[in-house]
Design a protein around this motif. Structure first.
Motif, PDB file in Angstrom:
ATOM      1  N   VAL A  23       0.830  -1.199   0.000  1.00  0.00           N
ATOM      2  CA  VAL A  23       0.000   0.000   0.000  1.00  0.00           C
ATOM      3  C   VAL A  23       0.867   1.253   0.000  1.00  0.00           C
ATOM      4  N   ASP A  24       1.868   1.290   0.873  1.00  0.00           N
ATOM      5  CA  ASP A  24       2.734   2.462   0.987  1.00  0.00           C
ATOM      6  C   ASP A  24       4.119   2.101   0.455  1.00  0.00           C
ATOM      7  N   SER A  25       4.444   2.601  -0.732  1.00  0.00           N
ATOM      8  CA  SER A  25       5.722   2.243  -1.351  1.00  0.00           C
ATOM      9  C   SER A  25       6.903   2.953  -0.688  1.00  0.00           C
ATOM     10  N   LYS A  26       6.631   3.924   0.190  1.00  0.00           N
ATOM     11  CA  LYS A  26       7.718   4.623   0.875  1.00  0.00           C
ATOM     12  C   LYS A  26       8.311   3.781   2.001  1.00  0.00           C
ATOM     13  N   LEU A  27       7.537   2.826   2.521  1.00  0.00           N
ATOM     14  CA  LEU A  27       8.044   1.959   3.587  1.00  0.00           C
ATOM     15  C   LEU A  27       9.088   1.012   3.022  1.00  0.00           C
ATOM     16  N   VAL A  28      10.209   0.952   3.695  1.00  0.00           N
ATOM     17  CA  VAL A  28      11.308   0.096   3.253  1.00  0.00           C
ATOM     18  C   VAL A  28      11.597  -0.912   4.350  1.00  0.00           C
ATOM     19  N   ILE A  29      11.811  -2.151   3.965  1.00  0.00           N
ATOM     20  CA  ILE A  29      12.153  -3.201   4.924  1.00  0.00           C
ATOM     21  C   ILE A  29      13.664  -3.214   5.056  1.00  0.00           C
ATOM     22  N   ASP A  30      14.142  -2.888   6.260  1.00  0.00           N
ATOM     23  CA  ASP A  30      15.579  -2.811   6.496  1.00  0.00           C
ATOM     24  C   ASP A  30      15.891  -3.475   7.829  1.00  0.00           C
ATOM     25  N   HIS A  31      16.944  -4.259   7.890  1.00  0.00           N
ATOM     26  CA  HIS A  31      17.278  -4.967   9.124  1.00  0.00           C
ATOM     27  C   HIS A  31      17.751  -4.022  10.221  1.00  0.00           C
ATOM     28  N   LYS A  32      18.133  -2.798   9.859  1.00  0.00           N
ATOM     29  CA  LYS A  32      18.580  -1.825  10.858  1.00  0.00           C
ATOM     30  C   LYS A  32      17.418  -1.049  11.468  1.00  0.00           C
ATOM     31  N   ASP A  33      16.256  -1.110  10.833  1.00  0.00           N
ATOM     32  CA  ASP A  33      15.069  -0.414  11.330  1.00  0.00           C
ATOM     33  C   ASP A  33      14.290  -1.344  12.263  1.00  0.00           C
ATOM     34  N   VAL A  34      14.726  -1.400  13.498  1.00  0.00           N
ATOM     35  CA  VAL A  34      14.177  -2.349  14.468  1.00  0.00           C
ATOM     36  C   VAL A  34      12.744  -1.988  14.858  1.00  0.00           C
ATOM     37  N   ASN A  35      12.409  -0.695  14.888  1.00  0.00           N
ATOM     38  CA  ASN A  35      11.066  -0.284  15.284  1.00  0.00           C
ATOM     39  C   ASN A  35      10.000  -0.803  14.326  1.00  0.00           C
ATOM     40  N   THR A  36      10.293  -0.841  13.039  1.00  0.00           N
ATOM     41  CA  THR A  36       9.345  -1.395  12.070  1.00  0.00           C
ATOM     42  C   THR A  36       9.245  -2.905  12.212  1.00  0.00           C
ATOM     43  N   LEU A  37      10.370  -3.557  12.447  1.00  0.00           N
ATOM     44  CA  LEU A  37      10.374  -5.017  12.534  1.00  0.00           C
ATOM     45  C   LEU A  37       9.710  -5.531  13.811  1.00  0.00           C
ATOM     46  N   ARG A  38       9.618  -4.710  14.843  1.00  0.00           N
ATOM     47  CA  ARG A  38       9.000  -5.150  16.105  1.00  0.00           C
ATOM     48  C   ARG A  38       7.522  -5.460  15.946  1.00  0.00           C
ATOM     49  N   HIS A  39       6.886  -4.887  14.929  1.00  0.00           N
ATOM     50  CA  HIS A  39       5.467  -5.160  14.689  1.00  0.00           C
ATOM     51  C   HIS A  39       5.252  -6.593  14.203  1.00  0.00           C
ATOM     52  N   PHE A  40       6.310  -7.233  13.755  1.00  0.00           N
ATOM     53  CA  PHE A  40       6.193  -8.550  13.138  1.00  0.00           C
ATOM     54  C   PHE A  40       6.758  -9.672  14.001  1.00  0.00           C
ATOM     55  N   ILE A  41       7.002  -9.412  15.281  1.00  0.00           N
ATOM     56  CA  ILE A  41       7.396 -10.468  16.204  1.00  0.00           C
ATOM     57  C   ILE A  41       6.499 -10.412  17.438  1.00  0.00           C
ATOM     58  N   THR A  42       6.327 -11.542  18.092  1.00  0.00           N
ATOM     59  CA  THR A  42       5.511 -11.607  19.299  1.00  0.00           C
ATOM     60  C   THR A  42       6.336 -11.177  20.502  1.00  0.00           C
ATOM     61  N   GLU A  43       5.691 -11.163  21.663  1.00  0.00           N
ATOM     62  CA  GLU A  43       6.398 -10.809  22.896  1.00  0.00           C
ATOM     63  C   GLU A  43       7.482 -11.828  23.208  1.00  0.00           C
ATOM     64  N   ARG A  44       7.278 -13.042  22.760  1.00  0.00           N
ATOM     65  CA  ARG A  44       8.244 -14.106  23.006  1.00  0.00           C
ATOM     66  C   ARG A  44       9.369 -14.133  21.984  1.00  0.00           C
ATOM     67  N   GLY A  45       9.279 -13.304  20.959  1.00  0.00           N
ATOM     68  CA  GLY A  45      10.339 -13.230  19.965  1.00  0.00           C
ATOM     69  C   GLY A  45      10.097 -14.065  18.724  1.00  0.00           C
ATOM     70  N   LYS A  46       8.905 -14.627  18.573  1.00  0.00           N
ATOM     71  CA  LYS A  46       8.604 -15.433  17.393  1.00  0.00           C
ATOM     72  C   LYS A  46       8.148 -14.536  16.247  1.00  0.00           C
ATOM     73  N   ILE A  47       8.459 -14.940  15.028  1.00  0.00           N
ATOM     74  CA  ILE A  47       8.046 -14.186  13.851  1.00  0.00           C
ATOM     75  C   ILE A  47       6.569 -14.472  13.593  1.00  0.00           C
ATOM     76  N   ILE A  48       5.786 -13.406  13.407  1.00  0.00           N
ATOM     77  CA  ILE A  48       4.343 -13.550  13.169  1.00  0.00           C
ATOM     78  C   ILE A  48       4.127 -14.053  11.743  1.00  0.00           C
ATOM     79  N   PRO A  49       3.293 -15.076  11.561  1.00  0.00           N
ATOM     80  CA  PRO A  49       3.078 -15.609  10.214  1.00  0.00           C
ATOM     81  C   PRO A  49       2.290 -14.651   9.325  1.00  0.00           C
ATOM     82  N   ARG A  50       2.336 -14.934   8.070  1.00  0.00           N
ATOM     83  CA  ARG A  50       1.733 -14.101   7.045  1.00  0.00           C
ATOM     84  C   ARG A  50       0.221 -13.993   7.177  1.00  0.00           C
ATOM     85  N   ARG A  51      -0.437 -15.054   7.541  1.00  0.00           N
ATOM     86  CA  ARG A  51      -1.895 -15.027   7.633  1.00  0.00           C
ATOM     87  C   ARG A  51      -2.376 -14.126   8.763  1.00  0.00           C
TER      88      ARG A  51
END
Length: 85
Positions: A23-51
């Motif tokens: 939807v937003d082409s300005k968003l970039v997936i970068d391993h250094k951008d930890v704040n964006t990546l935190r939305h995709f892991i659980t409190e336990r540190g597991k990666i949230i699945p696609r569904r």
């Protein structure tokens, strides 16, 4: 005995999840951008699945790779820290 008709249930409509990176082409997936990546892991540190996250397949692969790289560089935890009490 009279036959009693069953109650009709309303159909449940679920809103389709949309990939936020498509939807937003300005968003970039970068391993250094930890704040964006935190939305995709659980409190336990597991990666949230696609569904659950709503990402498309292409962006989910990129997010997963970025999380793994951030873990390797110790920017993100592999698992939740155990609080000893």
């Amino acid at each position: 005995m009279a036959i009693v008709p069953k109650r009709k249930r309303r159909p449940i409509f679920h809103r389709r999840k949309v990939c936020r990176f498509c939807v937003d082409s300005k968003l970039v997936i970068d391993h250094k951008d930890v704040n964006t990546l935190r939305h995709f892991i659980t409190e336990r540190g597991k990666i949230i699945p696609r569904r659950i996250s709503g990402n498309c397949a292409r962006h989910q692969r990129k997010v997963t790779l970025a999380i793994k790289r951030a873990r390797h560089l110790a920017l993100m935890p592999y698992a939740a820290s155990m609080i000893q009490g």
